[in-house]
Design a protein around this motif. Sequence first.
Motif, PDB file in Angstrom:
ATOM      1  N   ASP A 107     -15.091  -1.926 -43.753  1.00  0.00           N
ATOM      2  CA  ASP A 107     -13.743  -1.771 -43.199  1.00  0.00           C
ATOM      3  C   ASP A 107     -13.002  -0.628 -43.875  1.00  0.00           C
ATOM      4  N   LYS A 167     -17.761  -4.484 -34.406  1.00  0.00           N
ATOM      5  CA  LYS A 167     -17.352  -3.078 -34.465  1.00  0.00           C
ATOM      6  C   LYS A 167     -17.985  -2.307 -33.315  1.00  0.00           C
ATOM      7  N   LYS A 177      -3.837  -2.364 -44.453  1.00  0.00           N
ATOM      8  CA  LYS A 177      -4.750  -2.589 -43.322  1.00  0.00           C
ATOM      9  C   LYS A 177      -4.087  -2.327 -41.977  1.00  0.00           C
ATOM     10  N   SER A 207     -10.258 -10.460 -38.769  1.00  0.00           N
ATOM     11  CA  SER A 207     -10.695  -9.186 -38.188  1.00  0.00           C
ATOM     12  C   SER A 207     -12.217  -9.014 -38.273  1.00  0.00           C
ATOM     13  N   TYR A 208     -12.832  -9.663 -39.264  1.00  0.00           N
ATOM     14  CA  TYR A 208     -14.272  -9.549 -39.499  1.00  0.00           C
ATOM     15  C   TYR A 208     -15.089 -10.000 -38.288  1.00  0.00           C
TER      16      TYR A 208
END
Lengths: 135, 280
Positions: B218, B120, A35, B115-116
């Motif tokens: 992702d 975005k 990642k 990160s979610y």
Amino acid sequence: MDCKFVPAVCSYCGTGCGVLFEVIDGKINATLPMKSHPVNHGKLCIKGWNLHEYINSYMRLKTPLIKEDGRFQKATWDEAIGHAAVKFNQIKDQFGPDAIGVLVSAKITNEENYLAQKFTRAVIGTNNVDHCARL
Amino acid sequence: MNLIDQVEQLFIQDKIDIFLGYKALDGHLLPHGFTRDRMEELKALQVSEGRYSLEKIATHLTEKHPDIRIGMIARECNLRTLNLLYTWKQLNPENIETINISCCPSPLKPHSDCSYLEPKQTGAYKKTHGIDFNADPDTFLDDFNNKNRFSRWMYEFNKCIKCYGCRNICPVCFCDECSLEHASLVEPGTLPVDVPIFHLIRATHMAGRCIDCGLCEDACPMDIPLRLLYRQVNAIVSDIFDYRPGNGTDQSPFTIIGEKTVLEPKPMDAQLEGEKEYGL
Ligand code: SF4
Ligand code: SF4
Ligand code: SF4
Ligand code: SF4
């Protein structure tokens, strides 16, 4: 029982995506995208996703092979490199250095590519060197 | 009690055989299996912003060691996945211990440690020709007519490079044989991918299964808004069956239909059985 994750670089192409091998009990079980890798940010193509398949394949060569009497025989690295050197010298003596060409690959590093062209020009003595990225 | 002490306690009380968490290696936070025989490693245990599917790793460990007791760091999405994996008999809840990590944004941490929770960004071209990552499924339906929606989805699907990353990374893709590798549905070894069938197969399979973790989106190298698609499919499931995947360990409307389900999940010790069969 043991489960660890080993970072590596995909060996399939020159993009150099960061992968993570899932190693369970000493055997690579799966490949994951890394990642935090600056090249691929957690994404891979189908080749990278399946790296563990060829690593674990029973068809994978684990020693060099030399063809003798029409059949491949297992050999050591010293034998294989020695054999190649003798054959290259024979070809060079008989047909001249331009009878040999070297094709290098995006799968190896910049430095290895540099060494390969140096070997081609300085050791073999020909400018017949090319790279798969130009095909 | 801090995280490391909690995990140490789990080992001391002999509740787990392995703990799945994160450890820094060469500047990257990577998943790691902490074990009792290397307790000194526990000092390096951390939580990571990057999410790896620790529960998918747990299913891989369980395939090899069916009775293994696993501890893991669990966020909200991990917990939803675990529930779903219990429902589908991919993991045994008695063998799993979780240490729950808060994920919610708060005044102290706007996006917490996941990160979610970072929205975005959608580029301008994608906004005019494709689909905004952050579109609300309902307004999306209202804003565009059928034809326009179809062309937008086709724009997105046509970018697919058939990496299978969405399937590979998905913690709830655990079928014995995957339809996406079925030659009569998706032609093997060719590009471009069959659209829209490839994406629609996966979308129908995610009905009643997708726990909306976002890992597929992702992992998609082509930025296809997969979650929006699966959310939409699951809105139908929740309307009809009042079922939300991962909310609890109740049977799903797709597991109670009969003994045989359409998407046959693999048995928990699949790998072990296979190895026995082939004498490995
Ligand atoms: S994952 Fe694909 S793009 Fe990345 S290095 Fe490997 S072969 Fe190249
Ligand atoms: S969001 Fe994607 S990766 Fe997560 S459960 Fe749903 S389909 Fe699978
Ligand atoms: S749910 Fe569908 S896409 Fe996922 S593994 Fe099963 S068959 Fe494949
Ligand atoms: S991750 Fe994206 S590009 Fe890869 S197969 Fe899935 S939809 Fe296609």
